[in-house]
Design an enzyme around this catalytic site. Sequence first.
Site, PDB file in Angstrom:
ATOM      1  N   CYS A 111       0.824  -1.224   0.000  1.00 46.11           N
ATOM      2  CA  CYS A 111       0.000   0.000   0.000  1.00 46.11           C
ATOM      3  C   CYS A 111       0.856   1.271   0.000  1.00 46.11           C
ATOM      4  CB  CYS A 111      -0.926   0.025   1.214  1.00 46.11           C
ATOM      5  SG  CYS A 111      -2.169  -1.271   1.162  1.00 46.11           S
ATOM      6  N   HIS A 253      -3.776   7.379   2.106  1.00 43.10           N
ATOM      7  CA  HIS A 253      -4.089   6.058   1.555  1.00 43.10           C
ATOM      8  C   HIS A 253      -5.517   5.693   1.928  1.00 43.10           C
ATOM      9  CE1 HIS A 253      -4.199   1.898   0.669  1.00 43.10           C
ATOM     10  NE2 HIS A 253      -4.022   1.490   1.913  1.00 43.10           N
ATOM     11  N   ASN A 283     -10.249   0.058  -1.357  1.00 44.06           N
ATOM     12  CA  ASN A 283      -8.810   0.151  -1.067  1.00 44.06           C
ATOM     13  C   ASN A 283      -8.054  -0.472  -2.238  1.00 44.06           C
ATOM     14  OD1 ASN A 283      -6.184  -0.327  -0.201  1.00 44.06           O
ATOM     15  ND2 ASN A 283      -6.767  -0.900   1.884  1.00 44.06           N
TER      16      ASN A 283
HETATM   17  O1  UT7 Z   1      -4.469  -1.038   3.307  1.00 42.66           O
HETATM   18  C1  UT7 Z   1      -3.784  -0.998   4.519  1.00 42.66           C
HETATM   19  C2  UT7 Z   1      -3.978  -2.205   5.332  1.00 42.66           C
HETATM   20  N1  UT7 Z   1      -5.323  -2.512   5.687  1.00 42.66           N
HETATM   21  C3  UT7 Z   1      -5.985  -1.821   6.604  1.00 42.66           C
HETATM   22  O2  UT7 Z   1      -5.570  -0.782   7.072  1.00 42.66           O
HETATM   23  C4  UT7 Z   1      -7.292  -2.398   7.080  1.00 42.66           C
HETATM   24  C5  UT7 Z   1      -7.494  -2.032   8.503  1.00 42.66           C
HETATM   25  N2  UT7 Z   1      -8.613  -2.688   9.150  1.00 42.66           N
HETATM   26  C6  UT7 Z   1      -9.916  -2.406   8.866  1.00 42.66           C
HETATM   27  O3  UT7 Z   1     -10.231  -1.652   7.962  1.00 42.66           O
HETATM   28  C7  UT7 Z   1     -10.956  -3.017   9.765  1.00 42.66           C
HETATM   29  O4  UT7 Z   1     -10.311  -3.662  10.835  1.00 42.66           O
HETATM   30  C8  UT7 Z   1     -11.913  -4.010   9.082  1.00 42.66           C
HETATM   31  C9  UT7 Z   1     -12.826  -3.266   8.123  1.00 42.66           C
HETATM   32  C10 UT7 Z   1     -11.128  -5.079   8.346  1.00 42.66           C
HETATM   33  C11 UT7 Z   1     -12.789  -4.671  10.116  1.00 42.66           C
HETATM   34  O5  UT7 Z   1     -13.540  -3.675  10.795  1.00 42.66           O
HETATM   35  P1  UT7 Z   1     -13.544  -3.642  12.397  1.00 42.66           P
HETATM   36  O6  UT7 Z   1     -14.491  -2.583  12.762  1.00 42.66           O
HETATM   37  O7  UT7 Z   1     -12.117  -3.512  12.843  1.00 42.66           O
HETATM   38  O8  UT7 Z   1     -14.143  -5.034  12.750  1.00 42.66           O
HETATM   39  P2  UT7 Z   1     -13.489  -6.173  13.635  1.00 42.66           P
HETATM   40  O9  UT7 Z   1     -12.354  -6.817  12.916  1.00 42.66           O
HETATM   41  O10 UT7 Z   1     -13.226  -5.633  15.001  1.00 42.66           O
HETATM   42  O11 UT7 Z   1     -14.676  -7.189  13.693  1.00 42.66           O
HETATM   43  C12 UT7 Z   1     -15.919  -6.855  14.313  1.00 42.66           C
HETATM   44  C13 UT7 Z   1     -16.903  -7.942  13.939  1.00 42.66           C
HETATM   45  C14 UT7 Z   1     -16.348  -9.346  14.070  1.00 42.66           C
HETATM   46  O12 UT7 Z   1     -17.350 -10.176  14.590  1.00 42.66           O
HETATM   47  P3  UT7 Z   1     -17.326 -10.584  16.142  1.00 42.66           P
HETATM   48  O13 UT7 Z   1     -16.016 -11.300  16.355  1.00 42.66           O
HETATM   49  O14 UT7 Z   1     -17.392  -9.281  16.893  1.00 42.66           O
HETATM   50  O15 UT7 Z   1     -18.530 -11.444  16.275  1.00 42.66           O
HETATM   51  C15 UT7 Z   1     -16.056  -9.741  12.645  1.00 42.66           C
HETATM   52  O16 UT7 Z   1     -16.127 -11.129  12.432  1.00 42.66           O
HETATM   53  O17 UT7 Z   1     -17.283  -7.782  12.571  1.00 42.66           O
HETATM   54  C16 UT7 Z   1     -17.171  -9.047  11.914  1.00 42.66           C
HETATM   55  N3  UT7 Z   1     -16.916  -8.820  10.501  1.00 42.66           N
HETATM   56  C17 UT7 Z   1     -17.911  -8.596   9.639  1.00 42.66           C
HETATM   57  N4  UT7 Z   1     -19.249  -8.548   9.798  1.00 42.66           N
HETATM   58  C18 UT7 Z   1     -19.996  -8.297   8.699  1.00 42.66           C
HETATM   59  C19 UT7 Z   1     -15.723  -8.761   9.844  1.00 42.66           C
HETATM   60  N5  UT7 Z   1     -15.942  -8.531   8.548  1.00 42.66           N
HETATM   61  C20 UT7 Z   1     -17.288  -8.425   8.387  1.00 42.66           C
HETATM   62  C21 UT7 Z   1     -18.123  -8.177   7.291  1.00 42.66           C
HETATM   63  N6  UT7 Z   1     -19.461  -8.112   7.487  1.00 42.66           N
HETATM   64  N7  UT7 Z   1     -17.632  -7.965   6.045  1.00 42.66           N
END
Ligand code: UT7
Length: 338
Positions: A111, A253, A283
């Site tokens: 990235c 980014h 992204n």
């Molecule tokens: O490009 C540079 C590198 N990448 C990044 O910078 C990405 C950085 N991270 C993120 O953008 C976020 O962490 C995500 C978008 C990937 C995830 O969002 P979050 O608000 O951090 O969610 P989380 O990982 O804390 O997960 C919360 C819940 C989980 O369920 P439980 O364990 O609380 O029951 C996940 O399983 O959301 C669930 N979850 C989803 N639910 C519905 C994860 N992906 C999804 C989804 N739809 N697509």
Amino acid sequence: MTCAVVAGIGGYVPPGVVTNEDLTKRFDTSDTWIRTRTGIATRHVVDPGAATSDLAVEAGRRALECAGATTADAVVLATSTPDHLCPATAPAVAARLSLGSVPAFDVGAVCSGFVYGLATAAGLITAGTAETVLLVAADAFTTMVDPRDRSTSVIFADGAGAVLLRAGDSQEAGAVGPVVLGSDGAGKEVLEVPAGGSRQRSSGVPPEPGDEYLKMRGREAYRHAVERMTTASRQALARVGWTPDDVHKLAAHQANARIIGTVAEELGIGQTQRLTNIEQVGNTVGASIPLLLAQAASEGRLVSGERVLLTTFGAGLAWGATTLTWPSLGEVPAPSAA
Ligand code: UT7
């Protein structure tokens, strides 16, 4: 002092579009979850059989046309999805753009590839190796996303952005400022494709199912992204002698709308100064920043004389930031497929 100056820009996204609605048919997810957690509504994806060079050539052609140029002395391609493991993809891009036998090589910083590429291209110019450099950042990253993984499938997308850089003076509009770069390989497992490289291939053992795809620890990546982009931004501003109040536009980014918002808030950069296109393109990894700049310029959201702060973070871990004053350019077409 000689430095690299932006002479042209171009962006390209492939025609295929995946909406949040499409993703709800594949995963237990919702439009509301995706929009509120990431800010993304649609993303462009390559057709089967298409590759990174196809995107890179289109963006490169547009950057050359914007600059009114038909040549470049070197081609630098920032990508983490080369067409092949060997050779590099940049020579193929140079050949397809009819640029002759110029030096052409890939930069691998995922990235952060565009900002690392800016530093590399500027080095070629200041060392006297090249008068002009075509820097392209392109990724067909959806080819590395696990089709069963909802957390990465909703975020990542494909695209390309390019700038033609020329030798110029540090006081001119378009001059790339001091580039701040950093890395932390101890965090490589935060975003990693475990299989496909020499580590796995030398073992002679086939990869575990799914190991050819990206594994992402989302929350950790999120935390690092905010911290690194904010710190690198402050360092780049200090190096050029600007304060956050001097910044007209933030081009961060496009990792996640919430990450961009938090970084901007930490820096004290207001809502109207934040450039974003994550809602439409997701992204796009290395292509993210030049694609954003091309889109903003094409829509008149970025105009000549505005002071721009660029900041990025991604797998490696690797991050960077720099500054530039937006130049007066030829027509910048919208980064659409057509
Ligand atoms: O490009 C540079 C590198 N990448 C990044 O910078 C990405 C950085 N991270 C993120 O953008 C976020 O962490 C995500 C978008 C990937 C995830 O969002 P979050 O608000 O951090 O969610 P989380 O990982 O804390 O997960 C919360 C819940 C989980 O369920 P439980 O364990 O609380 O029951 C996940 O399983 O959301 C669930 N979850 C989803 N639910 C519905 C994860 N992906 C999804 C989804 N739809 N697509």
